[in-house]
Design an enzyme around this catalytic site. Sequence first.
Site, short mmCIF file in Angstrom:
data_model
loop_
_atom_site.label_atom_id
_atom_site.label_comp_id
_atom_site.label_asym_id
_atom_site.label_seq_id
_atom_site.Cartn_x
_atom_site.Cartn_y
_atom_site.Cartn_z
N GLU A 135 0.82 -1.22 0.00
CA GLU A 135 0.00 0.00 0.00
C GLU A 135 0.85 1.26 0.00
O GLU A 135 0.49 2.26 -0.62
CB GLU A 135 -0.95 0.00 1.20
CG GLU A 135 -2.09 -0.99 1.09
CD GLU A 135 -1.72 -2.40 1.54
OE1 GLU A 135 -2.58 -3.30 1.43
OE2 GLU A 135 -0.56 -2.60 2.00
N ALA A 187 -10.61 -0.13 2.50
CA ALA A 187 -10.27 1.03 3.31
C ALA A 187 -9.49 0.63 4.56
O ALA A 187 -8.61 1.37 5.01
CB ALA A 187 -11.54 1.78 3.71
N HIS A 220 -12.68 -5.63 6.78
CA HIS A 220 -13.15 -5.32 5.43
C HIS A 220 -14.39 -4.43 5.47
O HIS A 220 -15.11 -4.33 4.48
CB HIS A 220 -13.48 -6.62 4.68
CG HIS A 220 -12.30 -7.50 4.46
ND1 HIS A 220 -11.84 -8.37 5.43
CD2 HIS A 220 -11.46 -7.65 3.41
CE1 HIS A 220 -10.78 -9.01 4.98
NE2 HIS A 220 -10.52 -8.59 3.76
#
Length: 712
Positions: A433, A457, A502
């Site tokens: 990321e 997210a 999630h």
Amino acid sequence: MKPPLLAGGFLFYIPLLCKQLFARKMNHELLLKGWKLMCYAQHMAVTYENNRSICKYVHSTSRGHEAIQLATAFQLKHIDWVSPYYRDESLLLGVGFEPYELMLQLLAKADDPFTGGREYYSHPNYRGNDNPNIIHQSSATGMQVIPTTGIAQGLKYLKEIKSSQLSTDENGELPVVVCSLGDASITEGEVSEALQFAVLKKLPVIYLVQDNNWGISVSAEEARAMDAYEYAMGFPGLNHIRCDGSDFKEAYETMEHVVNYVRTHQQPYLVQAYVPLLNHHTSGVRKEFYRSKEDLDKHFADDPFPKLKQLCLQHGIGEEILGAIEDEAKEKVADDFAKASAAPEPDASRVEEHVFVPTPVTEETGERSPAGNEKVLMVDAALFAIREIMEEYPEALLYGQDVGRRLGGVFREAATLAEQFGDHRVFNTAIQEAYIIGSTVGMSAVGAKPIVEVQFADYIYPGFNQLVTEISKSSYLSCGKFPVQTLIRVPIGAYGGGGPYHSGSVESTLLSIKGIKVVYPSNAADMKGLMKAAFLDPNPVVMLEHKGLYWSKVPGTEDAKCIEPSRDYILPLGKANIVVAADDEMVDEGESCCIITYGMGVYWAKAAEKYFPGQVEIVDLRTLFPLDEELVFETVKKHGKCLVLTEEQQNNSFAEALAHRISYDCFQWLDMPVEVLGALNLPAVPMNMGLEAAMLPNAEKVRERVKKLLFS
């Protein structure tokens, strides 16, 4: 004795390498140039130390590192890119900057050519046609490695698509990228991410590791199991070499070889240069605090300054010539320092400039609901928007985890794009990321237009270093020279038992970062129009895309499907929308209220509104920053009663902050305190769907709050 040099699997000693591999004679012009600039660096350090009351801002100097820095700078062309770190003043002198220019930054003066008094010494940025280009440089150790690798990634991409934005020299030679870093930063995980990507994609980048054996007060023996050269062995395909960075001749010949190799072969290289640390870590962390006399004496034995002088003498340059140059340098440094000290301070009234650069998208254009078009899902609206962008802009590319060929995104939000545009434009990355987000800094700088995706997210946090340290500050600290044009897609939100990793909402955390924009569409038409505007915005934009709205599978979210807007439809950021209007009669009688919300909250609000016909006005924010305060305040003033609704945990949320702003600006129009409804203040969304429902807002919970507003 320095460690032996390993290259290509053979063992050489450095003197033998210099003699056999390079076998060239230093010319007087090069030596005199190096001597002059090293004299500058020497006397700049002395001047700063003798004027500590004037040099009040924290700074480091290059003393001990001068030879490798100058040797590197002398190889670079105006087409190249370099990322110095905070001890690289000699490198900056070597690529063409004057002591006076550097001193303006040292003293945080208005005419600081890099940041206008906003950044530390030796934190440059530069965009021009005479010196190598430099993206904004931060102080976060090792963080520059990902953005700089992103430059190399962008250059390779521009070459692949034969873009006119790729600069070459008059002989058609390609640019190289140099990333300078200290040995202590090698242990940073984000450095590993960058090296991994550079090797995998064969990028034209040189990692210059200046190894002085210290990380502030931490010695190499305390902090690392291996040095940079040994670390590089773990990345097959990463060429690596060692040199004595205090010896100008050896450093020059090493960097000449490395730069030529990378320019020709377009493959990554790591250089470990041994250097002494002769000055303080910074002006605030002084060497006598933590270093022994024995250690300092050992380092001063390798001082590049007398070494270069001896080299000049060996090449027949007379003592009187060297002395004259040093005297001139000393005088120039003194004059430049006096002039810089007297230079004007920044204008405080301009402190808010350059947070963003202007966007070309200011008006809604195109057809939102063209006749003949069919309704589309939100996920397809996003897909179609990206497809149209990539058809129109060859510099656009999309990458992230699982977005490439075979899957096209875990929500199929990138399906078929790799097949249509090729694996060089739509591709998978590793689970990185930080690299996904941070590489867009360099990509944007060279003219590529990156669209990247963080898969959920909940997993954006490893990228926060790059988002906060590099992306958000780049425009402001470069005075607008390096805004980061990037679109970061982030599936978000909870539904259907997604579980604690999630289902998270992260908008408040994102909104605490100044210098980025945050968008949160609630339907397909907004998704497409905002996606186009976000892509065209020259500033960083995070697009939050609710997973529960993607497919309209959640009961009550059918309205997320819309007629697909036209190809040229663009919806500017910062424009909220009234999705349900209250009856004027109810408003006039004081029997109405408003709900300010976004994302899934729009559908909870619409479901609750049906129980109070004509009494509820719903504002969909669509963009959380920039926020349409004008419409929000206007709506609240009209009704006098307001509920701010969010899916996030309520305490310390964006919704609570917005409620405060509404209370402050609309106080005299309010009939009662502003209500806020969010999720329960739990650390995660539970897996069990019953527990998930208990945590989150829903239509019934909203109905109860509206009832309180209307009938209390």
